[in-house]
Design a protein around this motif. Structure first.
Motif, mmCIF file in Angstrom:
data_model
loop_
_atom_site.group_PDB
_atom_site.id
_atom_site.type_symbol
_atom_site.label_atom_id
_atom_site.label_comp_id
_atom_site.label_asym_id
_atom_site.label_seq_id
_atom_site.Cartn_x
_atom_site.Cartn_y
_atom_site.Cartn_z
ATOM 1 N N LEU A 116 37.300 24.773 9.616
ATOM 2 C CA LEU A 116 36.806 25.896 8.821
ATOM 3 C C LEU A 116 35.418 26.308 9.292
ATOM 4 N N PHE A 117 34.596 25.301 9.581
ATOM 5 C CA PHE A 117 33.207 25.564 9.934
ATOM 6 C C PHE A 117 32.881 24.946 11.298
ATOM 7 N N VAL A 118 31.890 25.498 11.969
ATOM 8 C CA VAL A 118 31.491 25.007 13.292
ATOM 9 C C VAL A 118 30.018 24.626 13.280
ATOM 10 N N TYR A 142 37.024 33.808 26.902
ATOM 11 C CA TYR A 142 36.134 32.884 27.606
ATOM 12 C C TYR A 142 35.989 31.587 26.831
ATOM 13 N N TRP A 143 35.787 31.708 25.508
ATOM 14 C CA TRP A 143 35.596 30.506 24.696
ATOM 15 C C TRP A 143 36.908 29.733 24.537
ATOM 16 N N ILE A 202 37.535 26.466 22.622
ATOM 17 C CA ILE A 202 36.957 26.926 21.356
ATOM 18 C C ILE A 202 37.820 28.070 20.839
ATOM 19 N N TYR A 203 38.411 27.903 19.654
ATOM 20 C CA TYR A 203 39.346 28.881 19.116
ATOM 21 C C TYR A 203 38.908 29.361 17.732
ATOM 22 N N ARG A 229 51.853 35.751 14.888
ATOM 23 C CA ARG A 229 50.553 35.097 15.030
ATOM 24 C C ARG A 229 50.657 33.628 14.665
ATOM 25 N N LYS A 230 50.129 32.776 15.519
ATOM 26 C CA LYS A 230 50.199 31.345 15.292
ATOM 27 C C LYS A 230 49.228 30.917 14.193
ATOM 28 N N PRO A 231 49.586 29.890 13.411
ATOM 29 C CA PRO A 231 48.673 29.418 12.373
ATOM 30 C C PRO A 231 47.443 28.774 12.988
ATOM 31 N N SER A 232 46.413 28.558 12.170
ATOM 32 C CA SER A 232 45.142 28.017 12.662
ATOM 33 C C SER A 232 45.106 26.500 12.585
ATOM 34 N N ARG A 233 46.244 25.870 12.841
ATOM 35 C CA ARG A 233 46.327 24.418 12.717
ATOM 36 C C ARG A 233 45.329 23.719 13.645
ATOM 37 N N GLY A 234 44.583 22.779 13.090
ATOM 38 C CA GLY A 234 43.650 21.996 13.884
ATOM 39 C C GLY A 234 42.316 22.669 14.123
#
Length: 322
Positions: A12-14, A35-36, A41-42, A4-9
């Motif tokens: 934390l909040f949207v 879709y997102w 949007i990730y 699993r790839k890290p959440s780089r970039g």
């Protein structure tokens, strides 16, 4: 099996608009995650930061303040099994959307995290007493053929389902401690290769290995024992370059801090340890070894889990200059 790839970039909040898009419960216009992602949007995955957990608990408390009177016991919200009326009420009150509000995580991820953390506080933890062990054995026989036996037993004992499952699993196995035998090491390597589907050690070391599955194929050891022995001992022997590795020292620790400080990492959860490991090929047998070295550095900082990643690096750097 991909790592699993890290959440780089990924933030934390949207914002409110994105929040409405990625938290689809009770939303007739909801779309799937793919879709997102096509729109750029990730979701974030993996380990939660301290700030994310604070926000999750704030959302939970906000929901309880508004709707607590609607439920006989708020903890029932974290155990929806076969309760259609409760599930309906949760949807009508936007429970899932509220707890996930502004968090860049899936609603299911937020629910599971909240459930684990609340249960760790409200349910029994720690060593099973003799009385509990007797009840556990009786209940395991009583519910032996039930599909939801772990939850049924957990309800009777006032414990979390996973703690009961792990305890029963350990009872089935004769778990050994201390030095590994040659036969155990052979079982371990065979199990790792079978679970990953790979033979090459260098390829295996770059994966997130499901150690629970590995342990199921090693009769005398648990998952954490398999992980530790494989990465810190056995894979060194199997790696033809292991004998050439140099000893990790203060200079390498300083270099690690510099790399993390100058890297494109806003949060610790953004770090791709396999990528960082490429800078220490002469000293490190695996990415897990590098991650362990960083844990040793940060664990010396008081309340390190509460600090932002940048502040943590600054304090580590400062402490190592003296």
């Amino acid at each position: 099996m991909e790592r699993r790839k890290p959440s780089r970039g990924k933030p934390l909040f949207v914002d409110e608009e994105t929040d409405q898009l990625i938290h689809p419960y009770n939303n007739a216009l909801s779309k799937k995650q793919e879709y997102w992602e096509a729109m750029g949007i990730y979701y974030r995955y993996g380990k939660w930061t301290y700030k994310e957990k604070e926000k999750l608990y704030k959302n939970w408390n906000s929901y309880l303040e508004k709707y607590e009177s609607a439920f006989k016991n708020p903890l029932d919200l974290l155990d929806r099994r076969r309760n259609k009326d409760l599930i309906t009420l949760m949807k009508l009150t936007d429970f899932f959307k509220v707890i996930a509000r502004s968090l860049n995580r899936t609603t299911d991820s937020c629910y599971c995290k909240l459930r684990r953390d609340v249960h760790s506080i409200t349910l029994k933890n720690g060593i099973f007493s003799e009385v509990e062990m007797k009840k556990l054995k009786k209940l395991s026989k009583k519910y032996k053929n039930k599909s939801c036996k772990y939850q049924l037993i957990a309800d009777k004992l006032g414990r979390d389902r996973m703690s009961v499952k792990n305890k029963l699993y350990r009872q089935i196995k004769t778990v050994k401690r201390g030095n590994w035998t040659l036969e155990e090491e052979e079982d371990l390597i065979k199990a790792v290769r079978e679970v990953t589907g790979l033979q090459n050690m260098n390829e295996i070391k770059q994966l997130e290995i499901p150690w629970r599955k590995v342990a199921q194929l090693v009769p005398t050891r648990q998952g954490y024992q398999c992980r530790k022995h494989f990465f810190l001992t056995k894979c060194l022997k199997l790696d033809e370059n292991a004998s050439k590795l140099k000893t990790w020292g203060k200079e390498e620790s300083h270099r690690l801090i510099d790399i993390l400080s100058n890297g494109d990492y806003s949060f610790e959860t953004d770090i791709d340890w396999n990528e960082v490991n490429q800078s220490f090929v002469d000293f490190s047998p695996s990415a897990s070894y590098i991650q362990l070295q960083f844990y040793k550095l940060k664990s010396g900082i008081p309340d390190f889990h509460r600090k932002s990643f940048s502040d943590l690096l600054e304090e580590i750097n400062s402490s190592h200059k003296h």
